[in-house]
Design an enzyme around this catalytic site. Sequence first.
Site, short mmCIF file in Angstrom:
data_model
loop_
_atom_site.label_atom_id
_atom_site.label_comp_id
_atom_site.label_asym_id
_atom_site.label_seq_id
_atom_site.Cartn_x
_atom_site.Cartn_y
_atom_site.Cartn_z
N TYR B 101 0.86 -1.18 0.00
CA TYR B 101 0.00 0.00 0.00
C TYR B 101 0.89 1.23 0.00
O TYR B 101 1.85 1.30 0.78
CB TYR B 101 -0.89 0.01 1.26
CG TYR B 101 -1.57 1.34 1.49
CD1 TYR B 101 -2.82 1.59 0.95
CD2 TYR B 101 -0.93 2.36 2.20
CE1 TYR B 101 -3.43 2.82 1.13
CE2 TYR B 101 -1.53 3.59 2.38
CZ TYR B 101 -2.79 3.82 1.84
OH TYR B 101 -3.37 5.05 2.01
N GLU B 189 -3.70 7.44 -3.77
CA GLU B 189 -3.50 6.16 -3.11
C GLU B 189 -3.39 5.02 -4.14
O GLU B 189 -4.09 5.04 -5.14
CB GLU B 189 -4.74 5.91 -2.24
CG GLU B 189 -4.60 4.93 -1.12
CD GLU B 189 -5.87 4.91 -0.29
OE1 GLU B 189 -5.88 5.55 0.78
OE2 GLU B 189 -6.85 4.28 -0.70
#
Lengths: 289, 382
Positions: B101, B189
């Site tokens: 991530y 993101e």
Amino acid sequence: MSVLVDDDTRVVVQGITGGEGKFHTEQMLAYGTNVVAGAVPGKGGQEVNGVPVYDTVAEAVEAEDATASVVFVPPAFAGDAMFEALDTDLDLVVAITEGVPTQDMARVNKRLSETDTYLLGPNCPGLITPGEAKLGILPGNIFTSGEVGLVSRSGTLTYQVVDNLTQRGIGQTTAIGIGGDPIIGTTFIDALELFENDPDTKAIAMCGEIGGEDEEEAAAYIDEHVDTPVAGFIAGRTAPPGKRMGHAGAIVSGSGTGTAESKIDALNDAGVPVGDTPEEVADHIESFL
Amino acid sequence: MKLHEYQAKQVFADAGIPTPDSQLASDVDGVLTAADEIGYPVAIKAQVQVGGRGKAGGIKLAADADEAREAADEILGMDLKGYHVEQVLVEQAVDFTDELYVGITLDRGAGKPVAMVSTKGGVDIEAVAEETPEAIAQEHIDPSFGMHPYQARKAVYDAGVDKALARDVSSVLSTLYDLWERKDGSDAEINPLMVTGDGEVIAADAVMNIDEDALFRQPELAEMEEDAAGGDELEAKASEYGFDYVRLEGNVGIIGNGAGLVMTTLDLVDHYGGSPANFLDVGGGAKAARIANALDMVFADENVDSVVFNIFGGITRGDEVAKGINEALGQFDEIPKPVVVRLAGTNWEEGMEILNEDLVTVEATLEDAVKRAVEYASEVNQ
């Protein structure tokens, strides 16, 4: 006594030649505020309502001994206007403008941390010391001089609470709108500290709303450092997660932070009663005096 | 403003972040053509603005044309958490060994952006943040300088990313920060950033949210907003009128000025036993026409049984508000829904003189106005 502004505050209005700037300069002058200068690039030498205009804030400060500025500059240029004001070492900058890009404010905030200046806003109604001075767009006639310090993230909610107080004959030392954006200069904690150190402020009303964790941090600060009694109000109990409720800063994030419940609990834990209605906030304040 | 995945991926790819081959399609034939060109296996992904698409059945893998046809049939036109799926992204399926991530967001409390890296990608990152916050490395960034290269490296090392990947992952993170800054992002993101068997990294998903207050200087992104819209019809109408509006599920319509006071009015409706139908802020200094538009908007919501109109004028003037209310209600032979009005602040007395009290119920305080509107709404439902 009062905090941040009084009879001696000398104001420069940034954006004084625009529609909003002109109108509110007139209103501020009518209230008795010492508006001593305007600053608008390229408009130096003009006059607005008898107030001399300069090309830069620095010139206005130099020529008229200004101690505070009010920013009525459109969003695209407001960040720049705040930098200009901060570079002249004013005591106070009040940014009224709504819709300033958040990243501009992140940079302004960094610069602010290097100065001793208080920056109210952006996206705020300004502040008022009743009977002495108002900087911003608050309707002066609803305020009266008294013993309550008021700090709020919202303009019209401030008026509502002031109205509830006025009905009972309770006035204010100073009422401060800190603004509804995600990044603001002066925080609840700064305002609480000022009121705590003001001998004439006998009670504090604090109006918060959903989003961010400023109210939670303020609650912790009150617990440690504030002896003056505080009553609170939190707007947005019925707001659904993920939706922006008018103010850019008023959003409950998906992960559950920034909720009204979390703020009310934090304030209650710090011994601060939180009203379910503005009327109940006035009840608490009245009981403190 | 939220970009769709395909839009965000395009922005990321243009900046040099590796992304899988993909094409947008809006019908089954389009999906099959795209899949043929990309080569099986492919992932078929609903393009709607909700989290948890996979779990809700909005993402499916297809190994061949039959599976692709079946998946496209199911996903196109489906209702995904209240959103109608009109487009899918057909994407080369990535054979991965690990999921990371990486993200950039604004830390409001700190007033600064923060870069985040975790080796626990591919799952709901907010759950990770809640349960094992130490699994997400964070690095705050001074917005006046931007992210220094060492900060990107530090976040990657702190997260415990495999050393062999550190260089590539920090490069992706640096690019992501540059995009966040250049495009006025509120969040950027990649979850997951997949690691392939060959040790390459590739962005299998893309999230990019843009600060709405900065769209004036992001014309390319503002254009994407047209496509990114969707959702509630009334909310679309409100944005046309330039109102801050949020639709809720109750039956008491609410109009007011100033975000804090409107939120408070909603809360009071709830407090006095009613249920708010909406948040509508007419903003500061609204003139008569704008006030009339606001009433039209709230009347257009069929859930609404009564309306409370609460104005505390600072720069908004009571006389303008009264004119707007008269104008909006004067056009009806019969008022469609009872309207309760409370006027205070600037020029409220002038407003009260102008206001046609045959058309509305007037109350002097916020509390009484809300109580009355709640009462009207409950009468309708009896």
